[in-house]
Motif scaffolding. Structure first.
Motif, PDB file in Angstrom:
ATOM      1  N   UNK A 107       0.949  -1.335  -0.109  1.00 29.21           N
ATOM      2  CA  UNK A 107      -0.054   0.046   0.065  1.00 29.21           C
ATOM      3  C   UNK A 107       0.885   1.126   0.193  1.00 29.21           C
ATOM      4  N   UNK A 108       1.886   1.304   0.838  1.00 34.57           N
ATOM      5  CA  UNK A 108       2.784   2.399   0.804  1.00 34.57           C
ATOM      6  C   UNK A 108       3.492   2.703  -0.546  1.00 34.57           C
ATOM      7  N   UNK A 109       4.039   1.659  -1.112  1.00 35.09           N
ATOM      8  CA  UNK A 109       4.548   1.840  -2.435  1.00 35.09           C
ATOM      9  C   UNK A 109       3.397   2.210  -3.623  1.00 35.09           C
ATOM     10  N   UNK A 110       2.417   1.431  -3.541  1.00 38.21           N
ATOM     11  CA  UNK A 110       1.312   1.836  -4.468  1.00 38.21           C
ATOM     12  C   UNK A 110       0.824   3.314  -3.985  1.00 38.21           C
ATOM     13  N   UNK A 111       0.698   3.776  -2.978  1.00 36.32           N
ATOM     14  CA  UNK A 111       0.378   5.056  -2.612  1.00 36.32           C
ATOM     15  C   UNK A 111       1.394   6.144  -3.088  1.00 36.32           C
ATOM     16  N   UNK A 112       2.595   5.799  -2.975  1.00 33.90           N
ATOM     17  CA  UNK A 112       3.771   6.602  -3.458  1.00 33.90           C
ATOM     18  C   UNK A 112       3.678   6.692  -5.012  1.00 33.90           C
TER      19      UNK A 112
END
Length: 174
Positions: A110-115
């Motif tokens: 989620x962190x990578x996708x959000x970024x």
């Protein structure tokens, strides 16, 4: 069962979109004159990609992105979120395994996708001059959006992943 999965995915995107544009603006964090809200549609697309794979996630990302691009109060060129969420779906689907991903893997995804998604949306706006913002302002918006999305991950992703697991033909037959 494939039709049920598609209907479930679209319904989840619609609910996420309605919450994102109607409820969460009341909790928006003001950054550089913009109210930053969590991207619930991105979280749904991420959950779909983690459980159903790249093809389903990218299609749902495109549908969700177009809906997000056209939903009021859209103040940008249409297509920017569609592009960003297709890429998000691809990134999230790379983590997909035959077994359920760990909690750390889900939060990291989620962190990578959000970024990636928020950055792609911001960079496309920078290239298209829609709206004109400075790079430091964009970085601040990206950081706040990432924090919002990661904070909501424990509440949204488990529910969405269980829902998508329940309507996955291969897994429902077991």
């Amino acid at each position: 069962m494939k039709l049920l999965g598609a209907v479930t995915g679209v319904a989840a995107v619609v609910v996420a979109l309605v919450l994102q544009v109607s409820l969460f603006p009341h909790f928006a964090l003001p950054v550089m004159g913009h109210g930053i809200v969590p991207n619930l549609v991105l979280l749904v697309v991420g959950a779909a990609s983690l459980t159903r794979g790249a093809a389903f996630g990218m299609l749902l990302g495109f549908v969700g992105g177009v809906a997000l691009d056209l939903a009021p109060p859209a103040d940008h060129l249409a297509g920017r979120w569609a592009l960003a969420l297709v890429v998000v779906a691809y990134v999230a689907s790379r983590v997909r395994t035959d077994s359920r991903p760990s909690t750390v893997a889900v939060i990291g995804t989620v962190a990578a996708s959000s970024f990636v998604g928020t950055s792609l949306f911001a960079l496309s706006g920078l290239l298209l001059r829609d709206p004109v913002m400075s790079v430091p302002d964009l970085l601040q918006v990206i950081l706040v959006a990432l924090v919002w999305d990661v904070l909501l991950t424990p509440f949204v992703l488990p529910v969405m992943m269980r829902m998508f697991d329940a309507v996955t033909p291969e897994r429902a037959a077991v």
